[in-house]
Design a protein around this motif. Sequence first.
Motif, mmCIF file in Angstrom:
data_model
loop_
_atom_site.group_PDB
_atom_site.id
_atom_site.type_symbol
_atom_site.label_atom_id
_atom_site.label_comp_id
_atom_site.label_asym_id
_atom_site.label_seq_id
_atom_site.Cartn_x
_atom_site.Cartn_y
_atom_site.Cartn_z
ATOM 1 N N THR A 285 1.472 -14.380 1.836
ATOM 2 C CA THR A 285 1.787 -14.473 3.296
ATOM 3 C C THR A 285 2.135 -13.385 3.865
ATOM 4 N N ALA A 286 2.199 -13.098 5.213
ATOM 5 C CA ALA A 286 2.581 -12.183 5.799
ATOM 6 C C ALA A 286 4.170 -12.069 5.896
ATOM 7 N N VAL A 287 4.628 -10.778 5.733
ATOM 8 C CA VAL A 287 6.402 -10.872 5.328
ATOM 9 C C VAL A 287 6.686 -9.645 6.530
ATOM 10 N N LEU A 546 2.812 9.219 5.729
ATOM 11 C CA LEU A 546 1.488 9.204 5.661
ATOM 12 C C LEU A 546 1.349 8.720 3.779
ATOM 13 N N MET A 547 0.841 7.542 3.790
ATOM 14 C CA MET A 547 0.721 7.104 2.313
ATOM 15 C C MET A 547 -0.367 6.116 2.055
ATOM 16 N N ARG A 548 -0.679 6.285 0.918
ATOM 17 C CA ARG A 548 -1.880 5.281 0.331
ATOM 18 C C ARG A 548 -0.952 4.070 -0.415
ATOM 19 N N LEU A 549 -1.628 3.035 0.290
ATOM 20 C CA LEU A 549 -0.987 1.670 -0.221
ATOM 21 C C LEU A 549 -1.582 1.145 -1.357
ATOM 22 N N ASP A 550 -0.959 0.569 -2.143
ATOM 23 C CA ASP A 550 -1.458 0.013 -3.539
ATOM 24 C C ASP A 550 -2.612 -0.784 -3.418
ATOM 25 N N GLU A 551 -2.868 -1.455 -2.317
ATOM 26 C CA GLU A 551 -4.145 -2.346 -1.815
ATOM 27 C C GLU A 551 -5.396 -1.468 -1.391
ATOM 28 N N GLY A 552 -5.111 0.010 -1.294
ATOM 29 C CA GLY A 552 -6.171 0.678 -1.032
ATOM 30 C C GLY A 552 -6.270 1.721 0.501
ATOM 31 N N PRO A 553 -5.863 1.092 1.422
ATOM 32 C CA PRO A 553 -5.880 1.511 2.746
ATOM 33 C C PRO A 553 -4.621 2.779 2.768
ATOM 34 N N ILE A 554 -4.909 3.417 3.591
ATOM 35 C CA ILE A 554 -4.018 4.683 4.060
ATOM 36 C C ILE A 554 -3.246 4.160 5.065
ATOM 37 N N LEU A 555 -2.080 4.410 5.022
ATOM 38 C CA LEU A 555 -1.002 3.847 6.121
ATOM 39 C C LEU A 555 -0.308 5.189 6.679
ATOM 40 N N LEU A 556 -0.391 5.034 8.089
ATOM 41 C CA LEU A 556 0.460 6.060 8.961
ATOM 42 C C LEU A 556 1.781 5.192 9.772
ATOM 43 N N VAL A 557 2.750 5.823 9.625
ATOM 44 C CA VAL A 557 3.664 5.126 10.529
ATOM 45 C C VAL A 557 4.151 6.484 11.305
ATOM 46 N N SER A 558 4.290 6.152 12.623
ATOM 47 C CA SER A 558 4.541 7.359 13.349
ATOM 48 C C SER A 558 5.114 6.887 14.824
ATOM 49 N N PHE A 559 5.242 7.612 15.803
ATOM 50 C CA PHE A 559 5.775 7.280 17.141
ATOM 51 C C PHE A 559 4.931 7.309 18.339
ATOM 52 N N ASP A 560 5.021 6.656 19.233
ATOM 53 C CA ASP A 560 4.167 6.643 20.360
ATOM 54 C C ASP A 560 5.188 6.600 21.560
ATOM 55 N N HIS A 638 16.411 0.195 7.933
ATOM 56 C CA HIS A 638 15.433 0.006 6.788
ATOM 57 C C HIS A 638 14.603 -1.242 7.073
ATOM 58 N N TYR A 639 13.257 -1.232 7.147
ATOM 59 C CA TYR A 639 12.410 -2.033 7.805
ATOM 60 C C TYR A 639 11.626 -2.464 6.467
ATOM 61 N N ARG A 640 10.974 -3.733 6.362
ATOM 62 C CA ARG A 640 10.368 -4.323 5.363
ATOM 63 C C ARG A 640 9.238 -5.335 5.737
ATOM 64 N N PHE A 641 8.136 -5.058 5.457
ATOM 65 C CA PHE A 641 6.898 -5.809 5.588
ATOM 66 C C PHE A 641 5.717 -5.648 4.553
ATOM 67 N N ASN A 642 4.680 -6.268 4.767
ATOM 68 C CA ASN A 642 3.653 -5.987 3.779
ATOM 69 C C ASN A 642 2.382 -5.867 4.656
ATOM 70 N N LEU A 643 1.213 -5.545 3.776
ATOM 71 C CA LEU A 643 -0.028 -5.342 4.452
ATOM 72 C C LEU A 643 -0.410 -6.483 5.236
ATOM 73 N N ARG A 644 -0.166 -7.871 4.879
ATOM 74 C CA ARG A 644 -0.842 -8.661 5.588
ATOM 75 C C ARG A 644 -0.181 -8.846 7.017
ATOM 76 N N TRP A 645 0.946 -8.637 6.955
ATOM 77 C CA TRP A 645 1.673 -8.483 8.490
ATOM 78 C C TRP A 645 1.097 -7.452 8.938
ATOM 79 N N LEU A 646 0.994 -6.092 8.513
ATOM 80 C CA LEU A 646 0.266 -5.362 9.388
ATOM 81 C C LEU A 646 -1.058 -5.636 9.770
ATOM 82 N N GLU A 647 -1.845 -6.718 9.232
ATOM 83 C CA GLU A 647 -3.124 -6.577 9.450
ATOM 84 C C GLU A 647 -3.225 -7.668 10.635
ATOM 85 N N GLN A 648 -2.028 -8.546 10.743
ATOM 86 C CA GLN A 648 -2.308 -9.650 11.722
ATOM 87 C C GLN A 648 -2.557 -9.174 12.964
#
Length: 648
Positions: A285-287, A546-560, A638-648
């Motif tokens: 589930t989304a975390v 900037l990192m590649r997730l184990d599930e495959g996609p590339i993740l960017l975390v930055s600031f707007d 320290h923030y914790r979440f998973n790919l499912r949460w990002l895809e919501q």
Amino acid sequence: MKTLQYIALGVLLAPAAVAQDTNVVPETVEIPAGFFYMGSNGLGHDYDEAPIHRVEITRPFRMGVTEVTNLQYEQFDPGHKRLRGKYGFSKEDDEAVVFVSWYDATAYCAWLSEKEGKTYRLPTEAEWEYAARAGNYYKYGWGGVFPDNMKKNNFATHHETYSFEPVDLHSMRGGRAHPLGLYDMHGNVEEWCLDWYGPYLPGTRTDPVGYADGEFRVTRGGSHSTPVEYLRSANRSAMLPGDKHYLTGFRVVQADYPKSTPLHRETPADRSVSQQTHVWHKADTAVFMEPVEFVKAPECGSGVPFYRHNHQPAVTWCPNGDLLAIWFSTDSEFGREMTVLSSRMEAGTNEWQRPKEFYKVPDRNMTGAALFHDKRNGTLIHMNGVEAAGWWRNLAVVMRKSHDNGATWTKGKLVLPEHCPGHQVIAGTFCRADGTLVQVCDAMPSMEGGSIVHTSDDGGETWRTRGEAGNGDFAAGKTGRSIAGIHAGVVELRNGDLFALGRTGNIPDKNGVPRMPVSVSKDGGETWTYSASVFPPIRGGQRLVLMRLDEGPILLVSFDPGTKDDSQPRGMYASLSYDEGKSWSPKKFITDGKHRFMDGGAWTGHFIMDSLHAEPKGYLAATQTPDGIIHLLSSKNHYRFNLRWLEQ
């Protein structure tokens, strides 16, 4: 000849005759036996100078009147002459030799001993301070104030000289001799000592020789381009014995080795660290978990140095399920007091432990660190910058490894040993598909300097620099030898190209709006081609992930930064690419919508997190554990979440 009484030393001094033929054999003067009180009260940054303790020197020894010169050293090693004038330092015969390691200095002493038929060696740390004090307990051998006329000769100033412009070391005897007839005990160049560096112990010591083992060798006396507080008789510095740079040389002692027994010290090990292999369970589930602070003050009385400015994190996971985070703690980012602290979140817990000191080369700036878990063998790798002095311009890079979840670490190894630009380590070490390790570093100590990569194909034992520091025209369509933007994040694309995003070096899009630059390399980082991304630029106090997730996609975390319209979201966001950086998902701001009043630490300070506002600044670092949780660190949180949460 007039004799001088030095009551504080408990001896009667009579200046002795000196050796001749100074072109080959260093001139020496006799230092008589006696006693003194070593160290200081150890306040603030100088904590390693305590406790003050009595030291008895039972035999006289002869000490070099000056530091060993180029001409003297080159009788032993003629090839060293090629280093004269490197970066503009130490050109002449009678200037102090520099760019010599502890091993070089001791080899010279062994050569001189065989040649002259008597024992030459480096001074012990106690002998050095005994001689430097010359019978007083002021800051310097002459008294409590560093003479103004010496500051010019010794390049000693009240503030660190951060430029790297060539300057000449003054010729021997160009300064003021102190009462024992020694020159440059305070300034000119630092001097190697015989001892391994370690903490002082209380009680009287007789002819002490330090510890039986260690990681750093003591240096004393300070150098040119150094604030005068580091030139005090009591000040302690140290270096990796294989290190060599433009600030350090040595002087000799002509005397037998002391017969004292070295102090024993066990290799530090954190026995509280579990060695059980963790079993991971992936959530379906989304975390998004409650943010927690990982930067905390140490326990009172722990002895862990902790300063006002805590910044620049790195993080990885351990085979036992723990998370390990490191960051620097300092009063000034230019400071020599800067140390690297660590904290651990044990598997199954929700709180970070109080910090411990993780790595510190005494009196060296420690800017830039990375942690990496090599999943192929469970090894943890720590990479860290080490300055020759203060600031972060001229860093060498040290690597350590742990095979037991970070409970113990190997001794530091200089894997990028030259103190020069291009070595400011950035968190985000990764392994390419072919097993090559990639370490990204800032190319220059400037906002517009760009970034470069270093690679290793033997597990980190040897490294190769790709590209060239400060070499890049970051305009769209141009090609250069460094990544556009400092503090860059880099990933490997499926086709083997390297893809990078960075801070500054911004490139306008087709509408003329400045965008975060994209850099792509098809040759392993030797050359890069630039274009505009779809993302807003970031600025001071911000570093992307900037990192590649184990599930495959590339993740960017930055600031707007958002807009002046407070009804629009702004702050830290995530974006995903499923097509190797060609397109990106809409921004997902790192918030679950709850109202929180938070402290971002470092340059961020306090902020409100709610449905429209995420953390506005921070230096980011991240790792993904095998259960799919993405662990994102800002400068304090320290923030914790998973790919499912990002895809919501």
